[in-house]
Design an enzyme around this catalytic site. Structure first.
Site, PDB file in Angstrom:
ATOM      1  CD  GLN A 251      -0.983  -0.964   3.577  1.00 52.43           C
ATOM      2  OE1 GLN A 251      -2.200  -1.047   3.477  1.00 52.43           O
ATOM      3  NE2 GLN A 251      -0.334  -1.511   4.579  1.00 52.43           N
TER       4      GLN A 251
ATOM      5  CG  ASP B 140      -2.446   2.216  14.239  1.00 48.34           C
ATOM      6  OD1 ASP B 140      -2.649   2.057  15.453  1.00 48.34           O
ATOM      7  OD2 ASP B 140      -3.283   1.898  13.368  1.00 48.34           O
TER       8      ASP B 140
ATOM      9  CG  ASP C 207      -1.747 -12.811   5.146  1.00 46.46           C
ATOM     10  OD1 ASP C 207      -2.664 -12.720   5.994  1.00 46.46           O
ATOM     11  OD2 ASP C 207      -1.957 -12.906   3.932  1.00 46.46           O
ATOM     12  N   GLY C 208      -1.837 -12.084   8.678  1.00 51.42           N
ATOM     13  CA  GLY C 208      -2.572 -12.649   9.810  1.00 51.42           C
ATOM     14  C   GLY C 208      -3.233 -13.973   9.460  1.00 51.42           C
TER      15      GLY C 208
ATOM     16  CG  ASP D 274      -6.570  -2.213  14.467  1.00 58.01           C
ATOM     17  OD1 ASP D 274      -7.406  -1.650  13.751  1.00 58.01           O
ATOM     18  OD2 ASP D 274      -5.692  -1.591  15.092  1.00 58.01           O
TER      19      ASP D 274
ATOM     20  N   PRO E 110      -4.892  -7.211   0.860  1.00 61.03           N
ATOM     21  CG  PRO E 110      -3.002  -6.465   2.010  1.00 61.03           C
ATOM     22  CD  PRO E 110      -3.859  -6.160   0.821  1.00 61.03           C
TER      23      PRO E 110
END
Ligand code: SAM
Length: 287
Positions: free
Chosen positions: A40, A95, A145-146, A163, A170
């Site tokens: 991104q 974040d 990657d979760g 979150d 993705p």
């Protein structure tokens, strides 16, 4: 770390179209970070009213001034309702705001699994809370990657926080039935999942679609609400998912000191849904 202030000296405004014909804008005092990762476009700007603002692909994710609404409401309802959340997994959330809130509880360990290492690096430099939370000995950072992480991980968790970004790229998988089935298999008995679910007004179809499959997976799957001034239309939805814990029956809530938004009255009120959302969910379930 690529800080491209010089390249963006002319950037005077960051705009997000929230619908085709309306949105939000921030005048830009400084461009603190701009970069493009594999996943991104990442920007951190400074605005005179909202402080530092993180945008991913032009969409506002976090502002210094109002992030507490979102992060407190994403994290504390599940954490406060669980009697002893010792092991907590956060998926997304690069974040660091969700991690900061989780660490306000006496947890033993918290994992933050974010797909984009560049988001973490940018936020580590420009959002002081992330630097601080990552130094906490209870926090473990995983860049992955979760959805892949959850297939491989051997740990199980008391609370899982999703979150995610909006369901594009993705993050799409983080809004699908198969992902929630996998998450459930990694929950300890009595465990709770909380997931950001999108805008109250703009994502009604998504709330309806998800409510049908979530109800099949979890005994309790209510949506709850909280304001986030800079998110589309200002009111945000979250899923509370558990086989054991019905949030309406919880009598004892553990609420850490010093929160700015969340408290036991907010917890109870957050599960009250407006008629148009309740009707939409009822019709979806009836189909
Ligand atoms: N809740 C905020 C919102 O709705 O605007 C977003 C918070 S957070 C910044 C979302 C994070 O999820 C992003 O940093 C993104 O890179 C991360 N993410 C997206 N897909 C992911 C995946 N499959 N696994 C782990 N993290 C992911």
């Amino acid at each position: 770390m690529k800080t491209t202030k010089a390249l963006n000296a002319k950037k005077t405004e960051a705009r997000e179209f929230q619908t085709r014909a309306s949105g939000i804008f921030f005048t830009v005092k400084d461009v603190l970070y701009e970069g493009k990762s594999k996943f991104q476009r990442i920007e951190i700007i400074r605005n005179e009213d909202y402080g530092r603002v993180l945008l991913l692909d032009g969409l506002v994710q976090t502002t210094e001034r109002d992030e507490f609404y979102y992060h407190e409401m994403l994290v504390h309802p599940a954490m406060a309702a669980h009697p002893r959340p010792a092991r907590v997994l956060i998926i997304g959330g690069g974040d660091g705001g969700a991690l900061r809130e989780v660490l306000k509880h006496p947890v033993k360990k918290a994992w933050l699994v974010e797909i984009d290492g560049q988001v973490i690096e940018a936020c580590r430099e420009h959002f002081p809370w992330l630097r601080k939370t990552l130094k906490d000995g209870r926090a473990e950072l995983v860049v992955a990657d979760g959805n892949v992480f959850i297939d491989k991980v051997r740990e199980t968790f008391d609370v899982i926080i999703v979150d995610s970004s909006d369901p594009v790229g993705p993050s799409t998988i983080l809004h699908q039935e198969s992902f929630y089935r996998k998450l459930k298999s990694k929950l300890n008995p009595g465990g709770i999942i909380a997931a950001q679910a999108g805008s109250l007004m703009l994502h009604l179809d998504s709330h309806a679609r998800k409510s049908v499959f979530l109800k099949k997976i979890f005994r309790h799957s209510p949506l709850y609400l909280g304001p986030v001034p800079t998110y589309p239309v200002g009111m945000w939805c979250y899923n509370f998912l558990s086989d054991k814990v019905n949030p309406a029956d919880v009598r004892t809530l553990y609420v850490p000191d010093g929160l700015r938004y969340f408290n036991p009255d907010i917890y109870r009120a957050a599960f009250a849904l407006p008629n148009f959302l309740a009707d939409k969910l009822a019709k979806a379930k009836a189909k």
